[in-house]
Write a protein that holds these residues in place. Structure first.
Motif, mmCIF file in Angstrom:
data_model
loop_
_atom_site.group_PDB
_atom_site.id
_atom_site.type_symbol
_atom_site.label_atom_id
_atom_site.label_comp_id
_atom_site.label_asym_id
_atom_site.label_seq_id
_atom_site.Cartn_x
_atom_site.Cartn_y
_atom_site.Cartn_z
ATOM 1 N N ASP A 52 -1.384 -11.695 6.072
ATOM 2 C CA ASP A 52 -2.498 -11.085 6.800
ATOM 3 C C ASP A 52 -2.654 -11.793 8.148
ATOM 4 O O ASP A 52 -3.503 -12.662 8.327
ATOM 5 C CB ASP A 52 -3.785 -11.187 5.966
ATOM 6 C CG ASP A 52 -4.958 -10.478 6.623
ATOM 7 O OD1 ASP A 52 -4.747 -9.679 7.568
ATOM 8 O OD2 ASP A 52 -6.099 -10.732 6.191
ATOM 9 N N LEU A 53 -1.788 -11.427 9.096
ATOM 10 C CA LEU A 53 -1.771 -12.042 10.420
ATOM 11 C C LEU A 53 -2.087 -11.010 11.486
ATOM 12 O O LEU A 53 -1.730 -9.836 11.363
ATOM 13 C CB LEU A 53 -0.394 -12.646 10.718
ATOM 14 C CG LEU A 53 0.095 -13.732 9.777
ATOM 15 C CD1 LEU A 53 1.532 -14.093 10.080
ATOM 16 C CD2 LEU A 53 -0.780 -14.960 9.889
ATOM 17 N N THR A 54 -2.716 -11.462 12.547
ATOM 18 C CA THR A 54 -2.969 -10.632 13.720
ATOM 19 C C THR A 54 -2.132 -11.189 14.861
ATOM 20 O O THR A 54 -2.120 -12.403 15.092
ATOM 21 C CB THR A 54 -4.465 -10.676 14.103
ATOM 22 O OG1 THR A 54 -5.236 -10.231 12.989
ATOM 23 C CG2 THR A 54 -4.739 -9.787 15.305
ATOM 24 N N GLN A 55 -1.425 -10.311 15.561
ATOM 25 C CA GLN A 55 -0.602 -10.726 16.694
ATOM 26 C C GLN A 55 -1.463 -10.700 17.955
ATOM 27 O O GLN A 55 -2.102 -9.697 18.255
ATOM 28 C CB GLN A 55 0.615 -9.815 16.837
ATOM 29 C CG GLN A 55 1.472 -9.717 15.581
ATOM 30 C CD GLN A 55 1.960 -11.066 15.071
ATOM 31 O OE1 GLN A 55 2.446 -11.895 15.821
ATOM 32 N NE2 GLN A 55 1.821 -11.297 13.769
ATOM 33 N N ASN A 56 -1.497 -11.810 18.684
ATOM 34 C CA ASN A 56 -2.312 -11.951 19.890
ATOM 35 C C ASN A 56 -1.502 -12.580 21.012
ATOM 36 O O ASN A 56 -0.326 -12.907 20.835
ATOM 37 C CB ASN A 56 -3.548 -12.817 19.598
ATOM 38 C CG ASN A 56 -4.549 -12.110 18.728
ATOM 39 O OD1 ASN A 56 -4.952 -11.000 19.027
ATOM 40 N ND2 ASN A 56 -4.962 -12.751 17.645
ATOM 41 N N ARG A 57 -2.166 -12.775 22.136
ATOM 42 C CA ARG A 57 -1.563 -13.454 23.287
ATOM 43 C C ARG A 57 -2.469 -14.596 23.724
ATOM 44 O O ARG A 57 -3.681 -14.518 23.591
ATOM 45 C CB ARG A 57 -1.420 -12.506 24.473
ATOM 46 C CG ARG A 57 -0.527 -11.335 24.235
ATOM 47 C CD ARG A 57 -0.506 -10.479 25.477
ATOM 48 N NE ARG A 57 0.199 -9.227 25.248
ATOM 49 C CZ ARG A 57 0.294 -8.282 26.149
ATOM 50 N NH1 ARG A 57 -0.265 -8.429 27.347
ATOM 51 N NH2 ARG A 57 0.959 -7.183 25.884
#
Length: 140
Positions: A52-57
């Motif tokens: 359960d990961l969110t990809q961000n910058r």
């Protein structure tokens, strides 16, 4: 007279983004289970194994944590170069640094795209840390 550009290969290009507004941002993964942040981005958390990961910058600025001047490079790396651990938006990243000496801790830096080495007449380019001289001057 025509000038040809050298061949160029981008290293880790899935790990960074050049937004239209300028600068350079790193792609990171945030774990929604344990709250850890990871670079390079991944599909499973290295701390709790959650998917359960969110990809961000990240942003495009950071602070030097530690730095070292490598005096004897080998292979594709320059004979002399600086590597620094940079803290940027809750993640610590090791990267080449645009400096001829080690950075002092807490030196402000900007992320830039630049040459990190050369292999078989091909320039190797990736993310780099560049000391932010404007911020350093304003802090004095």
């Amino acid at each position: 007279m025509s000038t040809s550009l050298p061949d160029r290969q981008y290293v880790g290009e899935d790990w960074y983004v050049q937004p239209p507004t300028g600068g350079l941002q790193l792609r990171v993964s945030d774990c929604n289970h344990c709250g850890k942040r990871w670079f390079p981005p991944r599909f499973a958390c290295s701390s709790c194994a959650s998917h359960d990961l969110t990809q961000n910058r990240t942003g495009n600025t950071g602070i030097a944590y530690a730095s070292s001047h490598v005096h004897v490079g080998s292979g594709a790396w320059p004979k002399s170069y600086v590597l620094s651990y940079i803290d940027i938006d809750r993640v610590r990243v090791l990267m080449h640094t645009d400096s001829d000496r080690s950075l002092d801790p807490d030196t402000p830096v900007r992320l830039v795209l630049g040459r990190i080495g050369t292999a078989d007449d091909v320039e190797l380019w990736s993310y780099r840390a560049q000391p932010d001289l404007i911020t350093q001057e304003s802090q004095r």
